[in-house]
Design a protein around this motif. Structure first.
Motif, PDB file in Angstrom:
ATOM      1  N   GLY A  14      -7.685  -4.023  -1.752  1.00 35.46           N
ATOM      2  CA  GLY A  14      -8.974  -3.783  -2.396  1.00 35.46           C
ATOM      3  C   GLY A  14      -9.771  -2.676  -1.752  1.00 35.46           C
ATOM      4  N   ASN A  15      -9.489  -2.388  -0.498  1.00 33.17           N
ATOM      5  CA  ASN A  15     -10.213  -1.320   0.196  1.00 33.17           C
ATOM      6  C   ASN A  15      -9.352  -0.062   0.342  1.00 33.17           C
ATOM      7  OD1 ASN A  15     -12.998  -2.438   1.519  1.00 33.17           O
ATOM      8  ND2 ASN A  15     -11.532  -4.080   1.261  1.00 33.17           N
ATOM      9  N   HIS A  16      -8.295  -0.131   1.148  1.00 35.77           N
ATOM     10  CA  HIS A  16      -7.460   1.050   1.361  1.00 35.77           C
ATOM     11  C   HIS A  16      -6.639   1.395   0.124  1.00 35.77           C
ATOM     12  CE1 HIS A  16      -8.493   1.297   5.573  1.00 35.77           C
ATOM     13  NE2 HIS A  16      -8.232   0.006   5.716  1.00 35.77           N
ATOM     14  N   TYR A  66      -7.327   4.894  -1.686  1.00 35.53           N
ATOM     15  CA  TYR A  66      -6.449   5.991  -1.267  1.00 35.53           C
ATOM     16  C   TYR A  66      -5.065   5.996  -1.917  1.00 35.53           C
ATOM     17  CZ  TYR A  66      -9.962   5.894   2.433  1.00 35.53           C
ATOM     18  OH  TYR A  66     -11.139   5.873   3.119  1.00 35.53           O
ATOM     19  N   ALA A  67      -4.674   4.945  -2.631  1.00 34.35           N
ATOM     20  CA  ALA A  67      -3.297   4.864  -3.126  1.00 34.35           C
ATOM     21  C   ALA A  67      -3.205   4.831  -4.646  1.00 34.35           C
ATOM     22  CB  ALA A  67      -2.602   3.621  -2.541  1.00 34.35           C
ATOM     23  N   MET A  68      -4.324   5.044  -5.348  1.00 38.63           N
ATOM     24  CA  MET A  68      -4.312   4.920  -6.809  1.00 38.63           C
ATOM     25  C   MET A  68      -5.087   6.052  -7.459  1.00 38.63           C
ATOM     26  SD  MET A  68      -5.182   0.865  -7.198  1.00 38.63           S
ATOM     27  CE  MET A  68      -4.357  -0.346  -6.155  1.00 38.63           C
ATOM     28  N   SER A  69      -4.610   6.453  -8.619  1.00 38.26           N
ATOM     29  CA  SER A  69      -5.380   7.379  -9.444  1.00 38.26           C
ATOM     30  C   SER A  69      -6.523   6.610 -10.102  1.00 38.26           C
ATOM     31  CB  SER A  69      -4.484   8.000 -10.512  1.00 38.26           C
ATOM     32  OG  SER A  69      -4.035   6.993 -11.419  1.00 38.26           O
ATOM     33  N   TYR A 113       0.835  -1.212   0.000  1.00 37.04           N
ATOM     34  CA  TYR A 113       0.000   0.000   0.000  1.00 37.04           C
ATOM     35  C   TYR A 113       0.866   1.257   0.000  1.00 37.04           C
ATOM     36  CZ  TYR A 113      -2.750   3.744   2.168  1.00 37.04           C
ATOM     37  OH  TYR A 113      -3.330   4.948   2.461  1.00 37.04           O
ATOM     38  N   ARG A 114       1.897   1.270   0.839  1.00 33.22           N
ATOM     39  CA  ARG A 114       2.786   2.435   0.895  1.00 33.22           C
ATOM     40  C   ARG A 114       3.513   2.631  -0.441  1.00 33.22           C
ATOM     41  NH1 ARG A 114       1.740   6.107   4.382  1.00 33.22           N
ATOM     42  NH2 ARG A 114       3.901   6.830   4.146  1.00 33.22           N
ATOM     43  N   ALA A 115       3.922   1.514  -1.046  1.00 31.67           N
ATOM     44  CA  ALA A 115       4.600   1.615  -2.345  1.00 31.67           C
ATOM     45  C   ALA A 115       3.644   2.148  -3.409  1.00 31.67           C
ATOM     46  CB  ALA A 115       5.155   0.254  -2.752  1.00 31.67           C
ATOM     47  N   LEU A 116       2.412   1.659  -3.410  1.00 34.49           N
ATOM     48  CA  LEU A 116       1.426   2.105  -4.396  1.00 34.49           C
ATOM     49  C   LEU A 116       1.090   3.585  -4.220  1.00 34.49           C
ATOM     50  CD1 LEU A 116      -1.021  -0.954  -4.219  1.00 34.49           C
ATOM     51  CD2 LEU A 116       0.509  -0.403  -6.117  1.00 34.49           C
ATOM     52  N   GLU A 172       1.899   5.097 -11.754  1.00 33.03           N
ATOM     53  CA  GLU A 172       2.313   4.404 -12.974  1.00 33.03           C
ATOM     54  C   GLU A 172       1.641   3.041 -12.963  1.00 33.03           C
ATOM     55  OE1 GLU A 172       3.176   2.941 -16.155  1.00 33.03           O
ATOM     56  OE2 GLU A 172       3.966   4.988 -15.895  1.00 33.03           O
ATOM     57  N   HIS A 173       0.559   2.919 -13.738  1.00 40.38           N
ATOM     58  CA  HIS A 173      -0.311   1.758 -13.567  1.00 40.38           C
ATOM     59  C   HIS A 173       0.377   0.434 -13.868  1.00 40.38           C
ATOM     60  CE1 HIS A 173      -0.997   2.822 -17.868  1.00 40.38           C
ATOM     61  NE2 HIS A 173      -1.078   1.512 -18.032  1.00 40.38           N
ATOM     62  N   ASN A 174       1.273   0.389 -14.857  1.00 43.62           N
ATOM     63  CA  ASN A 174       1.953  -0.875 -15.162  1.00 43.62           C
ATOM     64  C   ASN A 174       2.821  -1.336 -13.991  1.00 43.62           C
ATOM     65  OD1 ASN A 174       0.910  -1.213 -17.764  1.00 43.62           O
ATOM     66  ND2 ASN A 174       2.448   0.146 -18.656  1.00 43.62           N
ATOM     67  N   LEU A 175       3.566  -0.392 -13.411  1.00 46.40           N
ATOM     68  CA  LEU A 175       4.416  -0.733 -12.266  1.00 46.40           C
ATOM     69  C   LEU A 175       3.577  -1.122 -11.052  1.00 46.40           C
ATOM     70  CD1 LEU A 175       7.161  -0.981 -10.951  1.00 46.40           C
ATOM     71  CD2 LEU A 175       7.160   1.502 -10.567  1.00 46.40           C
ATOM     72  N   GLU A 176       2.460  -0.458 -10.855  1.00 48.49           N
ATOM     73  CA  GLU A 176       1.596  -0.763  -9.707  1.00 48.49           C
ATOM     74  C   GLU A 176       0.963  -2.148  -9.842  1.00 48.49           C
ATOM     75  OE1 GLU A 176      -0.623   2.640  -7.919  1.00 48.49           O
ATOM     76  OE2 GLU A 176       0.155   3.730  -9.649  1.00 48.49           O
ATOM     77  N   ILE A 177       0.644  -2.534 -11.057  1.00 50.42           N
ATOM     78  CA  ILE A 177       0.153  -3.904 -11.272  1.00 50.42           C
ATOM     79  C   ILE A 177       1.244  -4.907 -10.946  1.00 50.42           C
ATOM     80  CG2 ILE A 177      -0.572  -5.560 -13.053  1.00 50.42           C
ATOM     81  CD1 ILE A 177      -2.072  -3.213 -14.396  1.00 50.42           C
ATOM     82  N   MET A 178       2.480  -4.594 -11.343  1.00 48.81           N
ATOM     83  CA  MET A 178       3.605  -5.469 -11.021  1.00 48.81           C
ATOM     84  C   MET A 178       3.798  -5.589  -9.510  1.00 48.81           C
ATOM     85  SD  MET A 178       4.906  -6.860 -13.685  1.00 48.81           S
ATOM     86  CE  MET A 178       6.409  -7.462 -12.933  1.00 48.81           C
ATOM     87  N   ILE A 179       3.576  -4.501  -8.792  1.00 50.71           N
ATOM     88  CA  ILE A 179       3.706  -4.541  -7.334  1.00 50.71           C
ATOM     89  C   ILE A 179       2.677  -5.488  -6.725  1.00 50.71           C
ATOM     90  CG2 ILE A 179       3.381  -3.169  -5.229  1.00 50.71           C
ATOM     91  CD1 ILE A 179       4.710  -0.823  -6.724  1.00 50.71           C
ATOM     92  N   THR A 180       1.442  -5.451  -7.244  1.00 48.03           N
ATOM     93  CA  THR A 180       0.426  -6.368  -6.702  1.00 48.03           C
ATOM     94  C   THR A 180       0.752  -7.819  -7.036  1.00 48.03           C
ATOM     95  OG1 THR A 180      -1.006  -6.069  -8.657  1.00 48.03           O
ATOM     96  CG2 THR A 180      -1.397  -4.630  -6.758  1.00 48.03           C
ATOM     97  N   LEU A 181       1.307  -8.067  -8.224  1.00 49.94           N
ATOM     98  CA  LEU A 181       1.741  -9.423  -8.571  1.00 49.94           C
ATOM     99  C   LEU A 181       2.844  -9.898  -7.624  1.00 49.94           C
ATOM    100  CD1 LEU A 181       1.797  -9.278 -12.477  1.00 49.94           C
ATOM    101  CD2 LEU A 181       0.369 -10.792 -11.089  1.00 49.94           C
TER     102      LEU A 181
END
Length: 421
Positions: free
Chosen positions: A274-276, A280-283, A228-231, A236-245
């Motif tokens: 999915g909640n926080h 709060y951490a994504m555009s 969550y802190r990283a997101l 940058e949506h591609n990198l954020e998807i990689m973080i969740t993976l």
């Protein structure tokens, strides 16, 4: 000749596309259930052809290819973490908190009640049929068949409208009770196999249970917060998807290393993101891309899993006694599910109210799926494994096809006139 991993994946994708097309054009069943029905029908047709013309060996190459797919490892150490995270992303934390007592009771006490009811009644039935399965192995069957399958349950919930209070209980319980069920299963099998925990007492079993379940929840919360802190520091949506993976794979792998529940860990992490995370951490752009990605991945893995469940009939061989035991096991599992739902909710109803008609919906909506099959396949080799696997497979097939296709009617009948709450 052994197939390469790429060739196996190509065959599975080809079958998913073909069977999905047939279902969409001809059957019109829910996608996952339709895939499994067609795969099961194709597998049974191969078996029938082989019996009629044994010299052809038509099902031989298909069976050999399926045996290359280690189903329990593929699901328990591969697909499951992604499927649980994808499902947990859509769980409303507020709704979950308000029903936490009921969900926790069904996912813990309910699983334990069901395990012992299934184990005891199955052992009695097995004995009457002349199936020599010791009580501890019947208890192992109870442990592997008691948790509801979140993949199957969430797949069915997507297709029907259920009051929010009941939906939260069904979805929340299915996400957590498989983790609890796996822990109970591992403890029972360790005792049955005479391993390191064969002589442990109730206190040691309780300690192991708390370590697996509580440790998994703690690990998931910590990993989810770090992600969550990283997101929150990126857009940058591609990198954020990689973080969740990375969150899913690293958390699940770490859970196995430190001996805590991987399923519970990724569920907690998924609920957190999915909640926080989503709020709060994504555009808006990242939120749309990330949720679309996980929805697509969930659909692909779901399709693969239900296809494999349908095709596994080629690997599972059933004799007459096992078939009789399987038919009797189906009502036993439903009865155990009734006790596993009604007892915890009856105890909680002393201080809170529940939606009228919720119990039959929760009982019938408790679908079994790939997790039970994978656990049965993971049993150590022995005379008990083959009949338990055959019985498990029969219960799962009944659960997904019969319960899955009639669940909407049960909801309408049981919750007629109920308001969402």
């Amino acid at each position: 000749m052994a197939l390469s991993i790429f060739e196996l994946i190509a065959i599975l994708f080809g079958l998913v596309a073909l069977f999905g097309y047939i279902n969409h054009k001809l059957l019109g069943l829910p996608h996952s259930i339709g895939l499994m029905v067609i795969a099961l029908g194709a597998a049974l047709a191969l078996v029938a052809f082989e019996l009629a013309f044994p010299a052809t060996d038509v099902d031989g190459p298909v069976t050999a290819a399926l045996r290359q797919v280690d189903f329990d490892d593929t699901l328990l150490k591969g697909m499951l973490s992604f499927l649980l995270f994808a499902g947990a992303l859509h769980v409303d934390l507020t709704a979950l908190r308000s029903r936490l007592a009921a969900i926790s009771a069904m996912a813990t006490l309910g699983v334990l009640i069901s395990t012992f009811v299934v184990g005891t009644l199955s052992w009695l039935v097995f004995g009457l049929l002349g199936l020599d399965i010791p009580f501890i192995w019947a208890l192992a069957f109870g442990a592997l068949i008691s948790p509801t399958d979140p993949v199957a349950v969430l797949g069915v919930l997507k297709t029907i409208k259920v009051p929010a209070s009941v939906e939260a209980k069904i979805a929340g319980e299915s996400l957590f009770n498989d983790g609890v069920g796996v822990v109970v299963f591992l403890i029972v099998v360790a005792i049955a196999a005479g391993g390191a925990h064969a002589e442990v007492g109730p206190l040691e079993v309780a300690r192991l249970f708390a370590q697996e379940a509580g440790g998994g929840a703690l690990l998931g919360a910590i990993a989810g917060y770090i992600a969550y802190r990283a997101l929150a520091s990126l857009d940058e949506h591609n990198l954020e998807i990689m973080i969740t993976l990375a969150l899913v794979t690293v958390t699940y792998a770490l859970a196995q290393v430190i001996h805590v529940s991987g399923p519970i860990a990724v569920v907690v992490a998924g609920i957190f993101i999915g909640n926080h995370g989503v709020a709060y951490a994504m555009s808006e752009k990242t939120r749309e891309h990330l949720l679309n990605f996980w929805e697509l991945l969930d659909e692909i893995l779901n399709s693969m899993l239900f296809l494999l469940i349908g095709l596994e009939v080629l690997v599972v061989r059933v004799d007459l006694i096992s078939a009789e035991a399987a038919l009797l096991a189906i009502p036993i599992v439903l009865l155990a599910r009734f006790f596993g739902v009604s007892i915890p909710l009856s105890l909680l109803s002393l201080r809170q109210t529940f939606t009228k008609g919720a119990i039959p919906v929760l009982v019938w909506g408790g679908l079994r799926g790939g997790i039970s099959v994978a656990l049965a396949l993971s049993l150590p080799e022995g005379p008990e494994k083959a009949p338990i696997l055959a019985i498990t497979y029969a219960v799962v097939i009944f659960s997904i096809i019969v319960q899955g296709l009639t669940f909407k009617a049960v909801v309408k009948r049981s919750l007629r006139g109920q308001e969402e709450s």
